[in-house]
Design an enzyme around this catalytic site. Structure first.
Site, PDB file in Angstrom:
ATOM      1  N   CYS A  45      14.133 -12.203   3.877  1.00 48.29           N
ATOM      2  CA  CYS A  45      15.343 -11.714   4.540  1.00 48.29           C
ATOM      3  C   CYS A  45      16.478 -11.718   3.539  1.00 48.29           C
ATOM      4  O   CYS A  45      16.310 -12.113   2.390  1.00 48.29           O
ATOM      5  CB  CYS A  45      15.674 -12.644   5.705  1.00 48.29           C
ATOM      6  SG  CYS A  45      14.268 -12.914   6.795  1.00 48.29           S
ATOM      7  N   ARG A  50      15.981  -6.151   1.466  1.00 48.10           N
ATOM      8  CA  ARG A  50      15.188  -7.379   1.563  1.00 48.10           C
ATOM      9  C   ARG A  50      14.554  -7.548   2.945  1.00 48.10           C
ATOM     10  O   ARG A  50      13.730  -8.433   3.143  1.00 48.10           O
ATOM     11  CB  ARG A  50      16.066  -8.595   1.269  1.00 48.10           C
ATOM     12  CG  ARG A  50      16.729  -8.583  -0.109  1.00 48.10           C
ATOM     13  CD  ARG A  50      17.577  -9.817  -0.280  1.00 48.10           C
ATOM     14  NE  ARG A  50      16.743 -10.996  -0.213  1.00 48.10           N
ATOM     15  CZ  ARG A  50      16.169 -11.556  -1.283  1.00 48.10           C
ATOM     16  NH1 ARG A  50      16.362 -11.023  -2.476  1.00 48.10           N
ATOM     17  NH2 ARG A  50      15.399 -12.615  -1.164  1.00 48.10           N
ATOM     18  N   TRP A  83      13.436  -9.775   7.910  1.00 48.72           N
ATOM     19  CA  TRP A  83      12.069  -9.276   7.792  1.00 48.72           C
ATOM     20  C   TRP A  83      11.235 -10.286   8.555  1.00 48.72           C
ATOM     21  O   TRP A  83      11.029 -11.407   8.094  1.00 48.72           O
ATOM     22  CB  TRP A  83      11.617  -9.205   6.328  1.00 48.72           C
ATOM     23  CG  TRP A  83      10.325  -8.476   6.158  1.00 48.72           C
ATOM     24  CD1 TRP A  83      10.147  -7.146   5.903  1.00 48.72           C
ATOM     25  CD2 TRP A  83       8.991  -9.026   6.223  1.00 48.72           C
ATOM     26  NE1 TRP A  83       8.816  -6.843   5.813  1.00 48.72           N
ATOM     27  CE2 TRP A  83       8.077  -7.986   6.008  1.00 48.72           C
ATOM     28  CE3 TRP A  83       8.484 -10.309   6.443  1.00 48.72           C
ATOM     29  CZ2 TRP A  83       6.688  -8.173   6.007  1.00 48.72           C
ATOM     30  CZ3 TRP A  83       7.099 -10.492   6.457  1.00 48.72           C
ATOM     31  CH2 TRP A  83       6.224  -9.425   6.235  1.00 48.72           C
ATOM     32  N   ASN A 136      16.358 -17.728   5.282  1.00 48.82           N
ATOM     33  CA  ASN A 136      15.369 -16.861   4.624  1.00 48.82           C
ATOM     34  C   ASN A 136      14.223 -17.768   4.186  1.00 48.82           C
ATOM     35  O   ASN A 136      14.448 -18.682   3.391  1.00 48.82           O
ATOM     36  CB  ASN A 136      16.005 -16.180   3.409  1.00 48.82           C
ATOM     37  CG  ASN A 136      14.961 -15.452   2.565  1.00 48.82           C
ATOM     38  OD1 ASN A 136      13.906 -15.080   3.067  1.00 48.82           O
ATOM     39  ND2 ASN A 136      15.240 -15.291   1.280  1.00 48.82           N
ATOM     40  N   GLY A 137      13.039 -17.552   4.732  1.00 50.86           N
ATOM     41  CA  GLY A 137      11.909 -18.422   4.384  1.00 50.86           C
ATOM     42  C   GLY A 137      11.082 -18.738   5.615  1.00 50.86           C
ATOM     43  O   GLY A 137      11.185 -18.042   6.633  1.00 50.86           O
ATOM     44  N   GLU A 167      -1.599   2.545  -9.292  1.00 54.17           N
ATOM     45  CA  GLU A 167      -0.156   2.572  -9.014  1.00 54.17           C
ATOM     46  C   GLU A 167       0.232   3.831  -8.231  1.00 54.17           C
ATOM     47  O   GLU A 167       1.027   3.777  -7.294  1.00 54.17           O
ATOM     48  CB  GLU A 167       0.643   2.471 -10.319  1.00 54.17           C
ATOM     49  CG  GLU A 167       2.144   2.550 -10.192  1.00 54.17           C
ATOM     50  CD  GLU A 167       2.782   1.507  -9.294  1.00 54.17           C
ATOM     51  OE1 GLU A 167       3.967   1.677  -8.950  1.00 54.17           O
ATOM     52  OE2 GLU A 167       2.093   0.552  -8.882  1.00 54.17           O
ATOM     53  N   LYS A 174       2.107   3.813  -4.573  1.00 54.14           N
ATOM     54  CA  LYS A 174       3.389   4.483  -4.325  1.00 54.14           C
ATOM     55  C   LYS A 174       3.281   5.411  -3.111  1.00 54.14           C
ATOM     56  O   LYS A 174       4.127   5.423  -2.235  1.00 54.14           O
ATOM     57  CB  LYS A 174       3.831   5.295  -5.556  1.00 54.14           C
ATOM     58  CG  LYS A 174       4.294   4.421  -6.729  1.00 54.14           C
ATOM     59  CD  LYS A 174       5.690   3.904  -6.594  1.00 54.14           C
ATOM     60  CE  LYS A 174       5.822   2.490  -6.098  1.00 54.14           C
ATOM     61  NZ  LYS A 174       5.257   1.397  -6.789  1.00 54.14           N
ATOM     62  N   GLU A 196       2.884   3.274   0.180  1.00 49.98           N
ATOM     63  CA  GLU A 196       3.985   2.431   0.684  1.00 49.98           C
ATOM     64  C   GLU A 196       5.195   3.218   1.171  1.00 49.98           C
ATOM     65  O   GLU A 196       5.964   2.704   1.979  1.00 49.98           O
ATOM     66  CB  GLU A 196       4.378   1.384  -0.350  1.00 49.98           C
ATOM     67  CG  GLU A 196       4.983   1.887  -1.614  1.00 49.98           C
ATOM     68  CD  GLU A 196       5.326   0.721  -2.557  1.00 49.98           C
ATOM     69  OE1 GLU A 196       5.114   0.875  -3.763  1.00 49.98           O
ATOM     70  OE2 GLU A 196       5.774  -0.323  -2.061  1.00 49.98           O
ATOM     71  N   HIS A 210     -20.082   5.486  -6.893  1.00 48.08           N
ATOM     72  CA  HIS A 210     -20.762   4.307  -6.330  1.00 48.08           C
ATOM     73  C   HIS A 210     -20.338   4.044  -4.890  1.00 48.08           C
ATOM     74  O   HIS A 210     -20.436   2.927  -4.392  1.00 48.08           O
ATOM     75  CB  HIS A 210     -20.493   3.090  -7.217  1.00 48.08           C
ATOM     76  CG  HIS A 210     -20.902   3.337  -8.642  1.00 48.08           C
ATOM     77  ND1 HIS A 210     -22.205   3.253  -9.076  1.00 48.08           N
ATOM     78  CD2 HIS A 210     -20.166   3.730  -9.709  1.00 48.08           C
ATOM     79  CE1 HIS A 210     -22.262   3.563 -10.361  1.00 48.08           C
ATOM     80  NE2 HIS A 210     -21.055   3.864 -10.773  1.00 48.08           N
ATOM     81  N   LYS A 219      11.821  -5.635  -0.395  1.00 47.95           N
ATOM     82  CA  LYS A 219      11.834  -5.519  -1.847  1.00 47.95           C
ATOM     83  C   LYS A 219      11.267  -6.741  -2.555  1.00 47.95           C
ATOM     84  O   LYS A 219      10.589  -6.640  -3.583  1.00 47.95           O
ATOM     85  CB  LYS A 219      13.267  -5.268  -2.326  1.00 47.95           C
ATOM     86  CG  LYS A 219      13.420  -5.088  -3.808  1.00 47.95           C
ATOM     87  CD  LYS A 219      12.705  -3.853  -4.286  1.00 47.95           C
ATOM     88  CE  LYS A 219      12.716  -3.628  -5.767  1.00 47.95           C
ATOM     89  NZ  LYS A 219      11.818  -2.569  -6.202  1.00 47.95           N
TER      90      LYS A 219
END
Ligand code: AGP
Length: 608
Positions: A2, A27, A74, A100-101, A481, A485, A488, A504, A603
Site C-alpha cells: 500500500c 503502490r 492493495w 502497509n504490510g 519479458e 509485459k 500484466e 516439447h 509497483k
C-alpha cells in the site's frame, strides 16, 4: 504494498495528503482513506477504488486540520471495500492508524482483544493493531504504539495519530519502507520519496525496528525498545518534474520513450572506450572477490528476474563466471547451499521487494557477499546489501517495468565486461563491447520510431487471447519479458519460452491465427530460429518477428517484421525488448486497459 502518507505542520493537511496519495497510487489502488484531526476529533473518510473517489466525497472547504494520515490500498486481508479501507481506529475512535504490510499474528491478537470486549467492524489485520494500540493507550501515543508493536509479528510501515495529542504523529517500520520528509516546521512521511518530493528534498529513511515521533518542533527516532537512534538526512535524488506525466498519456509510455536518456544516465561516467574498460565505483572494493567468485547467483522477481537471466548469459559468456538465476521467493526458503566464493546479486527496481530482500538476508546469513543492482536510492535492499550499483534511470512510476529493465541489462553488461577484463576477456573484444554500449541510447531511439507501425500491427492481432513469445540464447529471457509485459497490462494470456522448448509441448497450443512473436536477430542460432518459425507457420500461427535491420530473408517467413540495429549478441536484449514493450503498451491502450495501474498489481511488492 500500500501507500501511506502523514503530515504534521502548519498548513492544511487535507490537500497535501491527497496529493501525496496520488503520487503513491501505483503502490495500490483498490481503496483509499484519510484521517484528519479536526477540533471535534478525528474525521475519517474512506472510499472504494481510486483516490479520485475519495477526493469526490471530501469536503472541498472547511477542513482546518494541520495533522493527518492517509492510505491507498492493495488488499491483502479483507476484500477491497469501504469497511476494509484504511484508516482504522481503536474502539474509542480517538486513535487512527494507516498500515502497509501484514500483521501475521492478527488472529491471535484479535481473539485476545475480543476476550476484553473489543469489537471489530472490518476483516482486516490492520484494525486489530489499531484496537490493540487503543488498549495500550495511557495518555502517551508513542508508548502505546511501542507496547502494541511488541506483541506484533509481521511487517509494517505505520502512521498513527490521536485526538488527545494534536501535536504528535507516530510512525514505525519493520519490513515495509517509510521515509520522513524534513521540512521547515513541518514533516511529511511516506512509503517512498514520491510522496514527499513536492514539499522537500530532505529525507530520513527509517530502518527496520525503528520508530519516529514527530511534532511541529522536531522529531526523534528510537528503536522499538526506546533506544534513541541518530538518523542522517539524505537528499532525494529525483525532482518533482521526473514524476510528472509531461506530454505523455501514460507513465509507461513516458518511461518507454525516456529510455535513450535513462540508458545514457545509466552508462554515464562508467565507460572507458579507449581502454575498453568499465568503471563501477559502487562495487570497486569487491571487484577482486567478484572476479575470483566460484558462483554467481542472481536473485529477483518478475522483470528483474528476467534481467538476471540475461545476466547469467552475460557473466558466463563474457566473464566466464559460473552463474545462475533464482526466484528470490524460492531461494529464501530453499536452505540454499552457499559456500565461500558464492556471490549473490540482488536485482530490484524498487529495492523494496520483500522476497528479494529476504533472499539477500538469507544469503548474508550464510556468509555470501551480497551485491545489489537497484534503482531506488536509499531503499532497503540498497542499504542492506554489502555494496551495489544504482541504475540512475530516474523514478519508474508505471507498474509495468520498462526503463528499469533496460538499465538493469546495461549494468549487468558493464559488470560482465569489467569482470571479464579481470579474467579472460580480450581488450579487443572489450573495446568492441564498450564502444557498442556507447551507441545503444541512439539505437533505442531508432527502434522507438517504429511505435506507430507497431500499433498498426497490434491492431490486427489484439483480439487474440493467447500469444507465444519465443527466442533463443540471450533472447530467450527477452521472450519471457515480452510475455510478462503483455500479460500484466493487457490481460492477454501469453507465454515466453526458449524457441526449442516449443516442440516439447506448447506447440499443441498453436492454432489458426495464434500470434507468435519470435525474437530473431542475427546470431549463432538464427537458422535454428528460422526453423522454429517454419514449424509455427505450418500450423497456422501468425508470425511477428523482431529481426536485425537489413534482414530480407525473414520477410519471407514472418507476417510482420520489426527491426533493430545490428549489435554484438550480448547487447541484443537492450534493443530487442523495445518492440515488445511497445506491443504490450499498444495492446493495453487498444483494449482500453488501465496502462499505469493494471488490475490486481502494484509497483512494489513489499509483502510475501
Ligand atoms: C514488472 O513489470 C512488474 N512490475 C514486476 O514483475 C516487478 O518486476 C517485480 O515485482 C520486481 O520488482 P522490483 O524490481 O522492484 O524488485
Amino acid at each position: 504494498m500500500c501507500g501511506i502518507v502523514g503530515y504534521i505542520g502548519h498548513k492544511k493537511a487535507q490537500a497535501i495528503l491527497i496529493e501525496g496519495l496520488k503520487r503513491l497510487e501505483y503502490r495500490g489502488y483498490d481503496s483509499a482513506g484519510i484521517a484528519l484531526l479536526e477540533n471535534e476529533g478525528i474525521a475519517v473518510t474512506r472510499a472504494i477504488g481510486r483516490i479520485m473517489n475519495l477526493e469526490a466525497i471530501l469536503p472541498t472547504e472547511g477542513s482546518k486540520a494541520t495533522l493527518g494520515i492517509a492510505h491507498t490500498r492493495w488488499a491483502t486481508h479483507g476484500a477491497p471495500c469501504e469497511r476494509n479501507a484504511h484508516p482504522h481506529c481503536d474502539q474509542s475512535g480517538r486513535i487512527a492508524l494507516v498500515h502497509n504490510g501484514i500483521i501475521e499474528n492478527y488472529r491471535t491478537l484479535k481473539t485476545f482483544l475480543e476476550r476484553q470486549g473489543i469489537t471489530f467492524v472490518s476483516d482486516t489485520d490492520t484494525e486489530v493493531l489499531a484496537r490493540l494500540i487503543g488498549q495500550c493507550y495511557r495518555g502517551n501515543l508513542e508508548q502505546a504504539v511501542r507496547d502494541a508493536l511488541h506483541d506484533v509479528q509481521g511487517t509494517y510501515g505505520i502512521a498513527v495519530i490521536s485526538a488527545d495529542e494534536p501535536d504528535c504523529l507516530v510512525a514505525a517500520r519493520k519490513g515495509s519502507p517509510l521515509i520522513i520528509g524534513v521540512g521547515d516546521g513541518e514533516y511529511i512521511i511516506g512509503s517512498d520519496a514520491a510522496a514527499i518530493v513536492e514539499h522537500t528534498a530532505q529525507a530520513v529513511y527509517l530502518s527496520d525496528g525503528e520508530m519516529a515521533t514527530l511534532t511541529r518542533d522536531g522529531f526523534r527516532t528510537t528503536t522499538l525498545d526506546a533506544i534513541p537512534v541518530t538518523k542522517d538526512v539524505h537528499a532525494v535524488e529525483f525532482s518533482l518534474e521526473e514524476i510528472e506525466l509531461g506530454e505523455h498519456e501514460h507513465f509507461m509510455a513516458k518511461e518507454i520513450f525516456e529510455q535513450p536518456q535513462s540508458l545514457a544516465n545509466t552508462l554515464r561516467g562508467r565507460l572507458d572506450v579507449r581502454e575498453g574498460q568499465i568503471v563501477l565505483g559502487g562495487i570497486a572494493e569487491h571487484a577482486r572477490t567478484l572476479a575470483r567468485a566460484k558462483r554467481i547467483i542472481f536473485t529477483a522477481q518478475g522483470t528483474a528476474w528476467h534481467a538476471g537471466l540475461v545476466g547469467e548469459y552475460l557473466f558466463e559468456d563474457i566473464a566466464k563466471l559460473p552463474a545462475e538465476t533464482e526466484y528470490a521467493s524460492e531461494f529464501r526458503y530453499r536452505n540454499p547451499l552457499i559456500d565461500d566464493g558464492t556471490v549473490i546479486i540482488a536485482i530490484s527496481q524498487s529495492g523494496e521487494t520483500a522476497d528479494t530482500l529476504a533472499a539477500v538476508r538469507e544469503a548474508k546469513l550464510k556468509g555470501a557477499l551480497a551485491l545489489g543492482v537497484v534503482n531506488s536510492v536509499g531503499s532497503t535492499i540498497a542499504r542492506e546489501t554489502d555494496a551495489g550499483i544504482y541504475l540512475h534511470c530516474g523514478p519508474e512510476i508505471g507498474v509495468a517495468s520498462t526503463k528499469a529493465f533496460t538499465s538493469q541489462l546495461a549494468v549487468l553488461a558493464m559488470m560482465a565486461i569489467q569482470l571479464g577484463r579481470r579474467r579472460f576477456l580480450s581488450q579487443q573484444f572489450a573495446e568492441r563491447l564498450v564502444d557498442a554500449l556507447t551507441r545503444i541510447p541512439d539505437q533505442v531511439s531508432e527502434v522507438l520510431e517504429q511505435s506507430d507501425t507497431i500499433r498498426s500491427v497490434v491492431e490486427t492481432l489484439v483480439d487474440r487471447e493467447n500469444w507465444l513469445f519465443l527466442g533463443r540464447g540471450y533472447n530467450y529471457p527477452v521472450a519471457m519479458e515480452g510475455a510478462l509485459k503483455l500479460k500484466e497490462i493487457s490481460y492477454i494470456h501469453a507465454e515466453g519460452m526458449p524457441a526449442a522448448e516449443m516442440k516439447h509441448g506448447p506447440i499443441a497450443l498453436i492454432n489458426q491465427g495464434m500470434p507468435v512473436v519470435f525474437i530473431a536477430p542475427h546470431g549463432p542460432q538464427y537458422d535454428k530460429v528460422l526453423g522454429n518459425i517454419e514449424e509455427v507457420r505450418s500450423r497456422g500461427g501468425r508470425v511477428l518477428a523482431v529481426a536485425t535491420k537489413g534482414d530480407t530473408e525473414i520477410v519471407r517467413l514472418a507476417e510482420h517484421v520489426l527491426y533493430v540495429p545490428d549489435v554484438p549478441e550480448p547487447l541484443q536484449p537492450l534493443l530487442t525488448v523495445i518492440p515488445l514493450q511497445l506491443i504490450a503498451y499498444h495492446a493495453a491502450v487498444l483494449r482500453d486497459c488501465n496502462v499505469d495501474k493494471p488490475r490486481n498489481l502494484a509497483k512494489s511488492v513489499t509483502v510475501e
